[in-house]
Scaffold this motif. Structure first.
Motif, PDB file in Angstrom:
ATOM      1  N   LEU A  85     -10.430  12.645  37.133  1.00 51.25           N
ATOM      2  CA  LEU A  85     -11.615  13.184  36.948  1.00 51.25           C
ATOM      3  C   LEU A  85     -11.692  14.886  37.636  1.00 51.25           C
ATOM      4  N   GLY A  86     -10.630  15.110  38.229  1.00 54.49           N
ATOM      5  CA  GLY A  86     -10.326  16.634  38.648  1.00 54.49           C
ATOM      6  C   GLY A  86      -8.901  17.069  38.597  1.00 54.49           C
ATOM      7  N   ARG A  87      -8.370  17.504  37.353  1.00 50.63           N
ATOM      8  CA  ARG A  87      -7.094  17.947  36.945  1.00 50.63           C
ATOM      9  C   ARG A  87      -6.956  19.302  37.448  1.00 50.63           C
ATOM     10  N   SER A 138     -12.721   9.224  31.178  1.00 56.44           N
ATOM     11  CA  SER A 138     -11.805   8.112  31.068  1.00 56.44           C
ATOM     12  C   SER A 138     -11.952   7.628  29.443  1.00 56.44           C
ATOM     13  N   THR A 139     -12.771   8.192  28.522  1.00 55.00           N
ATOM     14  CA  THR A 139     -12.631   7.372  27.364  1.00 55.00           C
ATOM     15  C   THR A 139     -12.300   8.581  26.204  1.00 55.00           C
ATOM     16  N   ASN A 140     -12.246   9.843  26.576  1.00 54.14           N
ATOM     17  CA  ASN A 140     -11.963  10.815  25.703  1.00 54.14           C
ATOM     18  C   ASN A 140     -10.418  11.420  26.067  1.00 54.14           C
ATOM     19  N   MET A 170      -4.910  23.339  28.143  1.00 52.71           N
ATOM     20  CA  MET A 170      -4.003  22.793  28.894  1.00 52.71           C
ATOM     21  C   MET A 170      -4.050  21.746  29.939  1.00 52.71           C
ATOM     22  N   VAL A 171      -5.357  21.663  30.455  1.00 56.08           N
ATOM     23  CA  VAL A 171      -5.851  20.521  31.080  1.00 56.08           C
ATOM     24  C   VAL A 171      -6.023  19.266  30.930  1.00 56.08           C
ATOM     25  N   GLN A 172      -5.041  18.496  31.285  1.00 60.05           N
ATOM     26  CA  GLN A 172      -4.987  17.001  30.904  1.00 60.05           C
ATOM     27  C   GLN A 172      -6.101  16.239  31.832  1.00 60.05           C
ATOM     28  N   GLY A 173      -7.328  15.950  31.459  1.00 63.86           N
ATOM     29  CA  GLY A 173      -8.214  15.363  31.981  1.00 63.86           C
ATOM     30  C   GLY A 173      -9.240  16.231  32.303  1.00 63.86           C
ATOM     31  N   GLY A 174      -9.955  16.019  33.597  1.00 62.98           N
ATOM     32  CA  GLY A 174     -11.142  16.790  33.950  1.00 62.98           C
ATOM     33  C   GLY A 174     -11.136  18.337  34.412  1.00 62.98           C
ATOM     34  N   THR A 194     -25.559  12.811  36.025  1.00 61.14           N
ATOM     35  CA  THR A 194     -24.663  13.683  35.232  1.00 61.14           C
ATOM     36  C   THR A 194     -23.183  13.438  35.627  1.00 61.14           C
ATOM     37  N   PHE A 195     -22.792  13.158  36.784  1.00 64.86           N
ATOM     38  CA  PHE A 195     -21.525  12.735  37.247  1.00 64.86           C
ATOM     39  C   PHE A 195     -21.177  11.508  36.596  1.00 64.86           C
ATOM     40  N   LYS A 196     -21.902  10.703  36.162  1.00 66.01           N
ATOM     41  CA  LYS A 196     -21.609   9.242  35.717  1.00 66.01           C
ATOM     42  C   LYS A 196     -21.222   9.650  34.204  1.00 66.01           C
ATOM     43  N   ALA A 197     -21.930  10.406  33.567  1.00 62.90           N
ATOM     44  CA  ALA A 197     -21.631  10.773  32.053  1.00 62.90           C
ATOM     45  C   ALA A 197     -20.455  11.567  31.989  1.00 62.90           C
TER      46      ALA A 197
END
Length: 829
Positions: A710-712, A684-686, A626-630, A675-678
C-alpha cells in the motif's frame, strides 16, 4: 552484565531493551521523559513492560520496608523477634491472598458462564426497562424552570471547566463510598496504592493497548514464599475509564446519542423531584451495594476493554460508569482518554489523584494541540441569534412562571448575548476580515459590567436552562410545523444546545488569562468569536508537579524542542529518547529532490506557479514507473492539491500519470474511507499499483496504515507551513517572542523554530505511514530544496535522519537512478 528482565512476552530486540531501560530509569528517578519509538517497533509492549516491572519491583520494596518498620524490643530473644516478623509477614500476605482468591473465584465463575453460553444456556435474565421507567410530564410543564436559590453552595467553574457531577450525584457517590475523600498529604504514604495511568487519544487506541496488556505476565508485587522454588505470576489489576456515552447501559438514556444529552438525562434521573420508580434502575444505591462490589471484583479479575466493562455492568445490572469509581483505588493500571486526564475538573470528578503515580501519555505528538483545544472555544453570530430568539420565545410563554432569581438570571443571559451581538454588528460594518479583541470590548453592552459571570454560568448549568429552552423551541417548531432554520450546524452543534456553547464561551470571559487571546473573524456574511489558549504549559503543570514521573510517547515525537519550550519551560532537565527502527538499512531509501534540469525546486506559496507545478508533476512521472505497488504523494494543503490536480488535468499530465498507475485524489468533501478502500483495491488487483494524492495533516495522513504494497514509496511535496498571517498565528508568534525576550533570546528565533517544528511534525507523521513493521520496506522522497537545509533535516526522526547517505545527489536525475536501483534490488530479493 546480563540485560534487565522486563518480562516481555517475546524476546525483545536491542532497541526495545534500550527503550525499556531508559524508561525504567526515568520512572525510577521521577523525571519527565519524551520517548519516540517508530511504528512497528513494539512501542506499546515496551511501555507496558518497563512501567509495570518498575511498579511491581517498587511494591516488593515497599513490602520489605514495611517489615523493616516493625518495632521490636531489644531485650526480646531472637526467636521472639523472628516470630513477630513472621506474623507480620503472614498477615500482609493473607490480606493479599484473600483478595487474589476472591478475584480467582470470579475468573472461575466467568469461565463456567462462558462454557454454559457456548452450550446455548442463557446467562441471566436481563432487567427489563419499560417506558414506565421514564417520567411523562405534561407537554409544556417539563420546560418550566425549578425555583433557583443562588445562595446555596455550588460548583464554580475552574479554569473554564465545569464539574461533571450534580449535587444529587455527589451525595449518592459519597454515601456509597465512591468518591475519594481528600487526603492529608503530610500523613499518608501514597506508594502503597501507586499506579500507572495510561492515556491515549481515542477509545479504539486504548482498546488496542488493552489487547497488548493481555499478553503480559508479571511476577507478584510481593516477594515469593521462601519455600517456593519458582516465582508465580500475579494477574494485572486493570481498569479502563470512559464517559457515560461509552458506559451507559440504560437504553432509554444511551439511545440519545450525544454526550451532552446523555449526561443531562442521566443527571435528571437523579433529581430529588423524580419519583423513585422513575429513576435509573441501574444507578448504584444502598440496595444494590453488593452488585457494585461484584462489579469491582469482576473488573479486576481480568484485563478488560471499555466494551467488556459495559457488558459486565449489564450482566450485573449496575451502572458501569459510576461503579467503576470503586475500582480506581485497587487498580495497578488505569487507561483513560485524553480529556479525562488533561482536565483537572474531570480528574477531580472521577476521584483520580495523580500524586506519586506514573503518567504515560501515548500518541503525544498532538498533546499540545489537545490541551489548547480543550481550553479554547468559539461561538458564531448564527448561534448567538438563535439563542436569543429561543430565549425570547421562552420568556414570552413562561413569563408568569419566571420569578425571583430565574427572571433575573434569564434576563442577564439575554443582556450578555446582546452585548456580544453588539460587538459583532460593529465589526461587520468595517472592511476588515478579522483580528484580536479584548474581553472588555465583548462585554461593553448596557449593564453587563454589573453581571457576575461566575454566578451566571453556574446558573445556566444548574438550572438546566440550555436544555429546557432548546427543548421548548423544538416543541414549538413541531406544533407550528415550522421548517427548521438552516443554520449550517455541524453534527456536534446539533448534539449540544446552543446555550451550552454560549455558557462555555462565557467561562473564558469570566477570568481571561494572559496565556490566551480573543479573536473575531468574518466568514461569509457572519462572524465568529474565538478564545484561543496560547500557552499549554499552564494547564499541564499540575500534572507534572503531582505525578511521580510523566512519560510522553509516540511513534513520531520529533522535533522535540517545542515540548521543552512550551510544555516544560520550568524544568531544568528533560529525558529524551529516540530509538531506531527494526528494519535493516537496505529496506529504506531516503532522498531529497532539491532541483531538476530547470533549477531549484521550491513549492513554497511564493513560487507555486504553473511552471513549478508542472515540474513537480514531471518529477513524479519519472519516479512513478519504478515504484512497485502504491505511491503516496502528500501535498501541503487541500487547496494546493486542488490547484495541482487542476493544472495537471489541464495540461494532460494527469492523464500521463494515469498511464503509469491508476490515480486517486483525497478530497475534503469525500469520505476518506471510500478513497482509501478504492486505492487499496487498485493496489492489490493491478500489477502496476496505484497513486494516491493526499494532504499532510489531512484525513489520510494520520492513523492510516500504508504498510507493505500500500505504500512502497511516499513523496512529500513542499513543506506544510501554517498561514502565519492569520490573527491567531500572529498572536501565537508574538506570545512566543515575548517569552523568548524575557529569557534573553535573540528576536525571531523562537517564532521561526515553532513554525518549523509544527511543519516538520506534520511531515514526520506523513512519512511514518509507510514503514509499519520489521519486514516492511519503502522509499521516502522529500521534494523541495528546503529539505536540503541542515536546520530542517535535523527535525526529522532519528531513524530517518541516520538513513541519509553521507554522499548522494539531490538532483532529480540522481534520485531517480538511486530509486531504480533500490526497487530493482527489491524485485530480485
Amino acid at each position: 552484565m546480563a540485560p534487565k528482565d522486563f518480562h516481555h512476552p517475546f524476546q525483545p530486540y536491542d532497541i526495545q531493551q534500550h527503550f525499556m531501560e531508559a524508561m525504567y530509569d526515568c520512572i525510577d528517578r521521577g523525571e519527565v521523559g519524551i520517548f519516540e519509538s517508530p511504528t512497528g517497533t513494539g512501542k506499546s509492549l515496551s511501555l507496558i513492560c518497563s512501567s509495570l516491572t518498575w511498579l511491581r519491583e517498587h511494591r516488593r520494596k515497599v513490602f520489605d520496608e514495611a517489615l523493616a518498620a516493625v518495632t521490636l524490643d531489644d531485650d526480646d530473644p531472637a526467636w521472639m523477634a523472628e516470630h513477630a516478623l513472621d506474623s507480620r509477614r503472614r498477615e500482609m500476605r493473607r490480606m493479599r491472598e484473600d483478595f487474589e482468591a476472591r478475584l480467582g473465584a470470579v475468573r472461575e465463575r466467568e469461565s463456567k458462564l462462558k462454557e454454559r453460553h457456548a452450550l446455548g444456556v442463557p446467562l441471566r435474565k436481563k432487567r427489563r426497562v419499560t417506558p414506565d421507567d421514564e417520567p411523562s410530564p405534561a407537554d409544556e410543564e417539563q420546560y418550566i424552570l425549578d425555583d433557583y436559590d443562588d445562595s446555596k453552595d455550588g460548583k464554580i467553574p475552574v479554569n473554564g471547566q465545569m464539574s461533571s457531577y450534580s449535587t444529587e450525584t455527589t451525595k449518592l457517590m459519597t454515601d456509597l463510598g465512591m468518591l475519594q475523600q481528600k487526603r492529608d498529604d503530610n500523613s499518608l504514604d501514597f506508594s502503597e496504592d501507586l499506579k500507572v495511568l495510561f492515556c491515549s487519544r481515542t477509545h479504539s487506541q486504548l482498546s488496542q493497548f488493552v489487547g497488548e496488556l493481555q499478553r503480559v505476565s508479571l511476577p507478584p508485587g510481593m516477594p515469593p514464599e521462601p519455600e517456593m522454588n519458582e516465582e508465580v505470576s500475579e494477574p494485572l489489576k486493570h481498569l479502563t475509564l470512559g464517559s457515560r456515552k461509552n458506559l451507559c447501559i440504560n437504553p432509554k438514556v444511551s439511545k440519545l446519542g450525544s454526550l451532552t444529552a446523555i449526561n443531562e438525562r442521566c443527571m435528571e434521573l437523579q433529581q430529588t423531584n423524580v419519583a423513585v420508580e422513575h429513576r435509573c434502575p441501574f444507578l448504584p444505591r444502598k440496595a444494590n451495594e453488593q452488585s457494585v462490589l461484584d462489579f469491582r471484583d469482576h473488573t479486576l479479575a481480568k484485563v478488560r476493554d471499555i466494551e467488556e466493562m459495559a457488558q459486565v455492568g449489564t450482566r450485573l445490572g449496575v451502572c458501569p460508569y459510576y461503579a467503576s469509581r470503586t475500582v480506581i483505588e485497587s487498580a495497578e493500571m488505569v487507561t483513560l482518554p485524553y480529556p479525562l486526564l488533561l482536565q483537572k475538573t474531570a480528574r477531580e470528578a472521577l476521584g483520580i489523584s495523580l500524586r506519586g503515580h506514573i503518567v504515560i501519555i501515548d500518541e503525544a505528538h498532538n498533546l499540545m494541540n489537545a490541551i489548547e483545544g480543550i481550553y479554547s472555544t468559539q461561538i458564531s453570530e448564527v448561534q448567538l441569534n438563535l439563542a436569543r430568539e429561543s430565549l425570547l420565545v421562552y420568556l414570552q410563554n413562561f413569563r408568569n412562571f419566571l420569578k425571583g432569581n430565574n427572571r433575573v438570571y434569564v434576563t442577564q443571559v439575554v443582556r450578555v448575548i446582546d452585548s456580544l451581538l453588539l460587538f459583532v454588528t460593529r465589526v461587520l460594518l468595517t472592511n476588515t476580515t478579522g483580528g484580536t479583541v479584548e474581553a472588555e470590548q465583548l462585554l461593553s453592552g448596557k449593564g453587563v459590567d454589573q453581571i457576575d459571570l461566575a454566578k451566571l454560568v453556574r446558573y445556566i448549568s444548574e438550572s438546566k436552562l440550555a436544555r429546557k429552552v432548546e427543548g421548548y423551541a423544538s416543541h414549538v417548531t413541531q406544533l407550528q410545523k415550522i421548517p427548521t432554520r438552516n443554520t449550517k450546524k455541524t453534527q456536534s452543534e446539533h448534539d449540544v444546545p446552543t446555550l451550552t456553547h454560549i455558557q462555555t464561551f462565557l467561562m473564558t470571559l469570566m477570568n481571561p488569562s494572559k496565556e490566551g487571546r480573543f479573536f473575531w473573524s468574518r466568514e461569509g456574511d457572519t462572524c465568529i468569536l474565538r478564545y484561543m489558549l496560547l500557552d499549554p504549559a499552564v494547564h499541564f503543570q499540575d500534572i507534572v508537579h503531582e505525578a511521580r514521573a510523566v512519560i510522553l510517547a509516540g511513534g513520531t515525537m520529533s522535533p522535540m524542542d517545542d515540548y521543552r519550550h512550551q510544555l516544560f519551560p520550568y524544568l531544568p532537565s528533560l529525558v529524551t529518547f529516540s530509538c531506531g527502527h527494526l528494519i535493516p538499512p537496505s529496506n529504506l531509501l531516503i532522498r531529497t529532490v532539491a532541483s531538476d534540469q530547470a533549477g531549484p525546486l521550491d513549492f513554497s506559496y511564493k513560487f507555486r506557479s504553473s511552471a513549478m507545478i508542472m515540474r513537480i508533476g514531471q518529477a513524479l512521472l519519472d519516479l512513478a514507473p519504478m515504484v512497485q505497488g502504491g505511491l503516496v504523494v502528500f501535498l501541503p494543503s487541500y487547496s494546493s492539491l486542488e490547484l495541482v490536480a487542476s493544472c495537471w488535468r489541464k495540461e494532460a499530465l494527469l492523464a500521463l500519470l494515469e498511464g503509469t498507475k491508476q490515480v486517486f485524489l483525497d478530497s475534503r468533501s469525500e469520505p476518506a474511507e471510500a478513497t482509501f478502500k478504492a486505492y487499496s483495491q487498485a493496489v492489490s488487483t493491478n500489477c502496476k499499483g496505484a497513486i494516491l494524492l493526499s494532504v499532510i495533516g489531512g484525513k489520510l495522513s494520520e492513523g492510516i496504515n500504508f504498510s507493505d504494497n500500500l505504500g512502497r514509496c511516499v513523496v512529500v511535496v513542499g513543506l506544510p507551513f501554517p498561514n502565519l498571517e492569520t490573527p491567531e498565528w500572529k498572536a501565537k508568534m508574538q506570545y512566543l517572542e515575548d517569552k523568548a525576550r524575557k529569557r534573553g533570546e535573540a528576536a525571531g528565533v523562537a517564532s521561526r523554530e515553532h513554525a518549523e517544528n509544527v511543519c516538520m511534525r506534520a511531515v514526520n507523521q506523513a512519512v511514518g505511514r509507510v514503514i509499519r513493521h520489521k519486514d516492511d520496506w519503502a522509499g521516502i522522497v522529500l521534494m523541495d530544496e528546503r529539505y536540503a537545509q541542515k536546520r530542517i533535516r535535523e527535525k526529522l526522526p532519528g531513524w530517518i535522519r541516520e538513513s541519509f547517505p553521507t554522499e548522494s545527489s539531490s538532483h532529480l536525475r540522481g534520485v531517480t537512478e538511486d530509486a531504480k536501483r533500490f526497487f530493482e534490488g527489491k524485485a530480485r530479493s
